[in-house]
Design a protein around this motif. Structure first.
Motif, PDB file in Angstrom:
ATOM      1  N   GLU A 176      21.779  40.787  74.688  1.00  0.00           N
ATOM      2  CA  GLU A 176      20.780  41.853  74.793  1.00  0.00           C
ATOM      3  C   GLU A 176      21.398  43.223  74.574  1.00  0.00           C
ATOM      4  O   GLU A 176      20.797  44.095  73.927  1.00  0.00           O
ATOM      5  CB  GLU A 176      20.123  41.790  76.182  1.00  0.00           C
ATOM      6  N   ARG A 180      21.969  43.643  70.872  1.00  0.00           N
ATOM      7  CA  ARG A 180      20.712  43.885  70.170  1.00  0.00           C
ATOM      8  C   ARG A 180      20.246  45.322  70.350  1.00  0.00           C
ATOM      9  O   ARG A 180      19.825  45.983  69.394  1.00  0.00           O
ATOM     10  CB  ARG A 180      19.642  42.921  70.675  1.00  0.00           C
ATOM     11  N   ARG A 181      20.349  45.834  71.562  1.00  0.00           N
ATOM     12  CA  ARG A 181      19.884  47.205  71.815  1.00  0.00           C
ATOM     13  C   ARG A 181      20.790  48.231  71.159  1.00  0.00           C
ATOM     14  O   ARG A 181      20.308  49.275  70.691  1.00  0.00           O
ATOM     15  CB  ARG A 181      19.800  47.444  73.318  1.00  0.00           C
ATOM     16  N   ALA A 208      19.944  48.140  67.472  1.00  0.00           N
ATOM     17  CA  ALA A 208      18.635  48.761  67.262  1.00  0.00           C
ATOM     18  C   ALA A 208      18.688  50.256  67.500  1.00  0.00           C
ATOM     19  O   ALA A 208      18.056  51.037  66.782  1.00  0.00           O
ATOM     20  CB  ALA A 208      17.591  48.113  68.169  1.00  0.00           C
ATOM     21  N   ALA A 209      19.472  50.674  68.511  1.00  0.00           N
ATOM     22  CA  ALA A 209      19.591  52.113  68.774  1.00  0.00           C
ATOM     23  C   ALA A 209      20.320  52.817  67.646  1.00  0.00           C
ATOM     24  O   ALA A 209      19.992  53.949  67.285  1.00  0.00           O
ATOM     25  CB  ALA A 209      20.315  52.330  70.095  1.00  0.00           C
ATOM     26  N   GLU A 264      10.567  56.203  71.378  1.00  0.00           N
ATOM     27  CA  GLU A 264      11.874  55.579  71.306  1.00  0.00           C
ATOM     28  C   GLU A 264      12.926  56.365  72.078  1.00  0.00           C
ATOM     29  O   GLU A 264      14.117  56.223  71.836  1.00  0.00           O
ATOM     30  CB  GLU A 264      12.320  55.475  69.826  1.00  0.00           C
ATOM     31  N   ASP A 274      16.041  54.658  73.690  1.00  0.00           N
ATOM     32  CA  ASP A 274      17.079  54.150  72.808  1.00  0.00           C
ATOM     33  C   ASP A 274      18.130  55.201  72.504  1.00  0.00           C
ATOM     34  O   ASP A 274      19.175  54.872  71.954  1.00  0.00           O
ATOM     35  CB  ASP A 274      16.474  53.633  71.510  1.00  0.00           C
ATOM     36  N   ARG A 328      22.826  52.870  78.450  1.00  0.00           N
ATOM     37  CA  ARG A 328      22.252  51.678  77.833  1.00  0.00           C
ATOM     38  C   ARG A 328      22.825  50.415  78.470  1.00  0.00           C
ATOM     39  O   ARG A 328      22.085  49.468  78.779  1.00  0.00           O
ATOM     40  CB  ARG A 328      22.533  51.686  76.335  1.00  0.00           C
ATOM     41  N   VAL A 355      20.737  47.659  80.782  1.00  0.00           N
ATOM     42  CA  VAL A 355      20.691  46.214  80.533  1.00  0.00           C
ATOM     43  C   VAL A 355      21.149  45.448  81.767  1.00  0.00           C
ATOM     44  O   VAL A 355      20.588  44.399  82.109  1.00  0.00           O
ATOM     45  CB  VAL A 355      21.547  45.865  79.304  1.00  0.00           C
TER      46      VAL A 355
END
Length: 445
Positions: free
Chosen positions: A134, A137-138, A141-142, A171, A174, A181, A185
């Motif tokens: 996770e 992924r973040r 994506a960020a 957003e 992000d 971050r 998580v």
């Protein structure tokens, strides 16, 4: 003898021989890099090397093996903070903000978060692997979102109809710093884990409690006892996570300590600012940045005053900017923590309502048992009264069984009258007792 030793002793590894022969020189930055270093050669005697999973700011992960003291020097942490991450010990949930790292111990997630990387103890636990996936992924994506966000003003200037704030306003989480971050998580993983355990406990508890109210048995009572012990343990863990988040939200200093990226950039700016003032000396009425400094002669008083005033102004400007940004960022972090505080508080309310339902069930069972006990006492009272009435017949029989002459014994029907009179007297006495019990409200009649 030497040949015998060489044959009996195992051969030494090549890495150990190389590390003993070659001298180790630290890099100029002062930090001990994990990549490209023979960690087994750096191992000291008595220090256990552990496997760590490292996730950098770009989302790349790798497994490294380092000892405890290397991690302490790398992250500038004391040994007591690393004990919180030891899987052999059970410590309550803790979030600690240090100078260069954040120590997180939330259920299965035990990690060290810095401004550039996250270090987790390498484990095959599913929640740890989900945390890594996770986080990757973040971060990826960020990174894409930040690229789009940087191109947003240009697109808005060319199009003229779109606003980058409106497009990317949703957003905003992000674009948090890397440490937030990773912390987000970890909080999400811990809250999800505790909420799933609370949901499983609810699914198991309510049918069992309903069955217990309909049928009170030793097996059902034992199952409820085990369920309640699990509920108490889970409630204690959820309460600890909630208290930790609440304590962190109440302390602005602890929240300010957790801004690792900002502190790192501030230190780099201060170092670059100090280096820019090296060689700033007067030269014929003009100042040259690259002018060399004489080791013999000292600068005049005017240059000292100018340097002092410039350094004071720069420090004041940096302090004002840091205080303003810290206040704004503390509000940012507080909003982030408040969101997960609401989640963990709802989980705690769920467990509290389940505990109240268990307490209500126990009260209902106790009321049922008290009612049965009262019925047994009433029945015992009736039996005692009936036994007292029947005992009158025994007294009469004992009187007539005595060996002395009575004229009434010569009449054959006299004994029947004695039995009738005794029975009527017994019924009257029993009815009197019942009236007395009803009058005193000792039993519902």
């Amino acid at each position: 003898m030497a040949d015998l030793k060489e044959r009996l002793l195992p051969p030494k590894p090549a890495s150990t021989v190389t590390s003993r022969d070659s001298s180790y020189r630290p890099p100029a930055s002062g930090r001990l890099p994990f990549q490209g270093v023979d960690v087994s050669g750096l191992k000291k005697r008595g220090q256990g090397v552990r496997s760590w999973r490292r996730v950098d700011a770009t989302g790349h992960t790798q497994v490294i093996e380092v000892d405890k003291f290397t991690v302490m020097r790398r992250c500038d942490l004391p040994a007591r903070d690393l004990r919180l991450l030891d899987p052999l010990f059970v410590y309550p949930s803790t979030i600690l903000g240090r100078e260069k790292a954040i120590v997180v111990n939330l259920e299965q997630i035990r990690c060290i978060i810095t401004a550039d990387e996250v270090l987790l103890l390498n484990s095959l636990d599913g929640y740890v692997l989900q945390y890594v996936v996770e986080l990757q992924r973040r971060l990826q994506a960020a990174g894409v979102g930040e690229d789009w966000h940087s191109e947003g003003p240009a697109l808005s200037r060319r199009g003229g109809s779109r606003n980058s704030d409106d497009i990317y306003g949703n957003e905003s989480p992000d674009y948090l710093p890397f440490e937030f971050r990773a912390l987000e998580v970890a909080l999400e993983a811990a809250c999800t884990f505790l909420d799933s355990q609370a949901a499983e406990l609810e699914i198991e508890a309510y049918p069992l409690l309903d069955e217990l109210t309909s049928k009170i048995s030793t097996l059902n009572l034992e199952r409820v006892r085990r369920l309640k012990s699990r509920l108490v343990a889970l409630t204690r863990r959820v309460q600890k996570v909630r208290d930790e988040i609440e304590q962190l939200m109440d302390d602005d200093g602890d929240m300010a300590e957790m801004y690792l990226t900002e502190k790192k950039s501030r230190m780099e700016l201060s170092d670059s600012g100090d280096q820019s003032f090296i060689g700033f000396r007067p030269n014929d009425g003009a100042f040259s940045v690259s002018a060399p400094v004489s080791p013999v002669c000292s600068p005049p008083d005017s240059s000292r005053k100018l340097e002092k005033s410039l350094s004071t102004a720069r420090s004041r400007h940096e302090s004002v900017r840091s205080s303003e940004s810290a206040t704004e960022n503390i509000e940012e972090l507080e909003m982030l923590l408040e969101a997960y505080f609401v989640v963990i508080d709802s989980t705690l309310n769920k467990l509290t309502s389940l505990k109240e339902y268990i307490d209500d069930t126990e009260d209902f069972i106790n009321i049922q048992l008290d009612n049965v006990r009262n019925q047994l006492i009433q029945f015992e009272l009736l039996l005692t009264t009936a036994t007292f009435v029947v005992a009158i017949y025994g007294v009469v029989a004992g009187i007539f069984g005595m060996n002395f002459p009575i004229a009434m014994f010569d009449d054959p029907g006299a004994f029947h009258w004695v039995l009738i009179i005794t029975g009527v007297c017994g019924v009257i006495i029993f009815s009197t007792f019942l009236w007395f019990f009803k009058y005193r409200r000792l039993m519902p009649l």
